[in-house]
Design a protein around this motif. Structure first.
Motif, PDB file in Angstrom:
ATOM      1  N   GLY A  50       7.743   6.625   4.423  1.00  0.00           N
ATOM      2  CA  GLY A  50       6.545   5.858   4.748  1.00  0.00           C
ATOM      3  C   GLY A  50       6.896   4.483   5.290  1.00  0.00           C
ATOM      4  N   VAL A 106       0.614   9.270  -5.545  1.00  0.00           N
ATOM      5  CA  VAL A 106       0.740  10.648  -5.068  1.00  0.00           C
ATOM      6  C   VAL A 106       1.789  11.406  -5.877  1.00  0.00           C
ATOM      7  N   THR A 107       2.953  10.762  -6.082  1.00  0.00           N
ATOM      8  CA  THR A 107       4.013  11.502  -6.767  1.00  0.00           C
ATOM      9  C   THR A 107       3.765  11.569  -8.272  1.00  0.00           C
ATOM     10  N   LEU A 163       5.446  18.699  -7.042  1.00  0.00           N
ATOM     11  CA  LEU A 163       5.151  17.976  -8.275  1.00  0.00           C
ATOM     12  C   LEU A 163       3.912  18.507  -8.986  1.00  0.00           C
ATOM     13  N   GLY A 212       0.828  -1.207   0.000  1.00  0.00           N
ATOM     14  CA  GLY A 212       0.000   0.000   0.000  1.00  0.00           C
ATOM     15  C   GLY A 212       0.861   1.255   0.000  1.00  0.00           C
ATOM     16  N   VAL A 213       1.943   1.240   0.796  1.00  0.00           N
ATOM     17  CA  VAL A 213       2.830   2.409   0.858  1.00  0.00           C
ATOM     18  C   VAL A 213       3.441   2.686  -0.518  1.00  0.00           C
ATOM     19  N   SER A 265       0.604   7.267   7.300  1.00  0.00           N
ATOM     20  CA  SER A 265       1.894   6.750   7.729  1.00  0.00           C
ATOM     21  C   SER A 265       3.050   7.507   7.072  1.00  0.00           C
ATOM     22  N   PHE A 266       2.748   8.419   6.150  1.00  0.00           N
ATOM     23  CA  PHE A 266       3.804   9.257   5.571  1.00  0.00           C
ATOM     24  C   PHE A 266       3.995  10.507   6.425  1.00  0.00           C
ATOM     25  N   PRO A 267       5.234  10.978   6.537  1.00  0.00           N
ATOM     26  CA  PRO A 267       5.456  12.236   7.247  1.00  0.00           C
ATOM     27  C   PRO A 267       4.709  13.364   6.525  1.00  0.00           C
ATOM     28  N   ILE A 292      -2.749   4.419   5.349  1.00  0.00           N
ATOM     29  CA  ILE A 292      -1.462   4.446   4.658  1.00  0.00           C
ATOM     30  C   ILE A 292      -1.023   5.877   4.400  1.00  0.00           C
ATOM     31  N   VAL A 335       0.615   4.064  -2.811  1.00  0.00           N
ATOM     32  CA  VAL A 335       0.265   5.462  -2.518  1.00  0.00           C
ATOM     33  C   VAL A 335       1.402   6.384  -2.942  1.00  0.00           C
ATOM     34  N   THR A 336       2.646   5.972  -2.665  1.00  0.00           N
ATOM     35  CA  THR A 336       3.789   6.779  -3.092  1.00  0.00           C
ATOM     36  C   THR A 336       3.723   7.042  -4.591  1.00  0.00           C
TER      37      THR A 336
END
Lengths: 339, 291
Positions: free
Chosen positions: A316, A31-32, B148, A23-24, B135-137, B132, A27-28
């Motif tokens: 994350g 998102v990016t 971005l 999941g991390v 869980s990111f800063p 999730i 999402v990374t």
């Protein structure tokens, strides 16, 4: 029996981490990748020719379909291979690996200071509930909650570097003319200790003092408030009153009380640690710390897309691991937790 | 990011100490918080209007002067009057933070009510995504999003919404889960209320209390966050009269002794955050009193 149960718990939690890490990664990526348009345009700048853009697209892989890009990122992340950073030209994982220990060192020392200040002041305030000293601690911690770390750091710099000349200039973990330890981890204090180099250790600790105090003092505020409320709850619990009725000495009661009040504080410390891996950015920038967070900030300003993606993922992933450790610590320090 | 706990503040005594049945909803923390916010908002229009310097008016001849009668907070390296700019800044800081956190609140509450009330697989899925994302800063997530998506204010608002929505989502969902088990909801369903009316008239009003408290906390943090972004040159650019961006201008002056260029903007930033923390603390106390 309990040890076996803990082992089973650990195994189960490790297995459970696979979907979370998946999941991390996902999402990374989204998102990016989906925040804006094609990062190739950002990197190339406003006046780039189509050929240059196509070249960059090929380099970072955005010429492929979104699905293909996702699969590429996923397989790369699993192998911890994030491609080349555009501005340093090194593999991103090498860049991050070299800088992460410095960030972790800063965060760990700051958290340690925050815990020492926070837990002691919180216990102190709880034991003097309603008195003037309790109110002073509370007003102080409440005010500290409002201070931006980068501004607080600048004030400390002004006072301790410019006015008093106690602290070294904000040039990173060591100044150019300081004795430097052999580079093993990239974290100056740790390296000095490993290589038993007292001169370098002295310099490294001096450089670490202001950033650590900046973060540590501010972190003490939420820790102190939570410790106080947790401690108040414990002090009113039946078992504490029973202990008192049994005539236990005060020091022993206090030890029992603090131990019973600690579990929520451990959770908070875990949350803080994971937030700080990225949250230390501003303090790292002010003191030119040169850790992974500052690297990420530079990457972000330069639109270094592979580096941004990698750091977001690493941050994350670290927090997922920290939460796992917190859960295990919880079981270890609080025997009341059912497994 | 701070999570909602039960903040306790020394000022509480006066309001809480009164006898039972005295439902005083105004307490010192609430009043002080509102007063500070009003002061910042009113001041942001009044001070620049009365000042003889504009918030974007450079005056190189007067660069880097210390605080004096003509420049109360001194001037920065381009000769901007720090006093005027510091007072002008709430128009930017408070507006962007309110827009971002407000948007996050709307998104979070909508998804949270849906996730809590239906308790289906979709709700579960939304919750896991929120987990999730959380869980990111926060700072890194916001930085990456703005960098971005494009370095402008609208994207700062979206980034603030994105990092705040999961907080509101979890908060409201847990409230809705408790509320939906209560008798009056059962009664409302039995009386034939359509789901929409049920949510709007019965569930939501009872679930919103903690959301208001969290809004104050999130506003405080949102202001710090957007100033932090601006300090890195992301989102709001120099020479916008915004606190974080002003601290960025003043940063290099600190080590050479011109403290006023960075200290005053940061002081006002801290006051604004303090005001919203007081506000949420006051609302929390008022809720406890009225209970």
């Amino acid at each position: 029996m309990r040890a076996r149960r803990i082992a089973v718990l650990l195994l189960r939690r490790l297995l459970f981490m696979i979907p979370i890490l998946f999941g991390v990664i996902t999402v990374t990526f989204f998102v990016t990748r989906l925040a804006g348009g094609d990062p190739a345009y950002l990197i190339a700048g406003a006046f780039a020719t189509p050929e240059v853009i196509a070249e960059i697209q090929a380099q970072i892989g955005t010429d492929k379909s979104i699905g293909q890009q996702y699969v590429n990122f996923l397989s790369g992340a699993v192998r911890l291979d994030f491609g080349e950073a555009i501005f340093t030209g090194n593999p991103v994982q090498d860049d991050l690996g070299a800088r992460l220990p410095a960030t972790i060192e800063l965060v760990a020392f700051s958290l340690a200071l925050g815990l020492i200040l926070g837990v002691s002041s919180g216990v102190f305030a709880a034991r003097r509930r309603g008195r003037k000293s309790d109110k002073t601690v509370n007003a102080t911690s409440f005010s500290l909650l409002s201070l931006p770390d980068f501004w607080f750091g600048l004030i400390l710099l002004y006072v301790f570097f410019f006015k008093l000349s106690w602290a070294p200039p904000p040039v990173g973990q060591l100044s150019a003319n300081d004795p430097s330890p052999t580079d093993i981890t990239g974290a100056a204090v740790l390296d000095s200790i490993i290589t038993a180099n007292p001169a370098a250790l002295k310099a490294a600790v001096g450089h670490a003092a202001l950033p650590v105090v900046t973060l540590g003092v501010l972190l003490a505020a939420p820790i102190s408030r939570l410790t106080r409320s947790s401690m108040l709850e414990v002090l009113q619990a039946d078992y504490m009153q029973f202990g008192q009725a049994c005539g236990f000495p005060k020091s022993r009661l206090r030890r029992y009380g603090v131990r019973a009040a600690l579990p929520p504080v451990v959770t908070l410390a875990g949350i803080i640690f994971s937030i700080l891996i990225g949250g230390a950015v501003l303090v790292e920038v002010i003191f030119s710390w040169g850790g992974a967070a500052q690297y990420a900030a530079t990457a972000i300003i330069q639109s270094d897309y592979p580096a941004i993606q990698a750091f977001v993922f690493v941050a994350g992933a670290i927090s997922v691991f920290v939460f796992l450790i917190v859960d295990l610590l919880y079981v270890l320090i609080d025997p009341r937790v059912k497994l | 990011m701070r999570v909602l706990t039960r903040p306790w503040f020394g000022l509480r005594g006066a309001a809480a100490g009164r006898g039972h049945g005295d439902h005083r909803l105004l307490n010192p923390a609430l009043i002080a918080g509102i007063a500070l916010i009003v002061m910042l908002v009113v001041g942001s229009f009044l001070v620049p209007a009365l000042s003889s310097y504009g918030p974007r008016q450079p005056n190189p001849a007067d660069a880097l002067q210390g605080p004096s009668v003509s420049h109360l907070f001194g001037t920065d390296e381009t000769g901007f009057d720090v006093f005027t700019r510091v007072w002008y800044a709430p128009r930017i800081d408070l507006t962007i933070a309110a827009a971002g956190v407000g948007l996050g609140l709307v998104i979070g509450v909508t998804l949270g009510v849906a996730a809590g009330f239906t308790r289906g697989l979709v709700g579960e899925f939304v919750l896991r995504i929120a987990d999730i994302v959380q869980s990111f800063p926060v700072l890194i997530l916001a930085l990456a999003l703005v960098a971005l998506a494009g370095n402008d204010r609208t994207n700062v608002i979206w980034a603030l919404a994105f990092v705040n929505a999961p907080i509101f989502l979890r908060l409201i969902r847990s409230r809705v889960l408790t509320i939906r088990e209560q008798r009056f909801i059962e009664a409302a369903i039995a009386l034939g209320n359509p789901t929409r009316r049920l949510l709007r008239k019965h569930v939501l009003p009872n679930a919103l209390g903690p959301v208001v408290v969290q809004f104050g906390i999130s506003m405080g943090y949102g202001i710090i966050l957007l100033a932090g972004l601006a300090f890195l040159g992301v989102g709001i650019q120099v020479p916008t009269p915004e606190w974080g961006s002003m601290i960025l201008i003043g940063r290099s002056n600190i080590t050479t002794g011109q403290w006023w260029t960075a200290i005053f903007p940061g002081l006002f930033l801290a006051i604004a955050v303090f005001a919203f923390n007081l506000l949420s603390d006051g609302v929390e106390q008022a809720r406890e009193v009225s209970r």
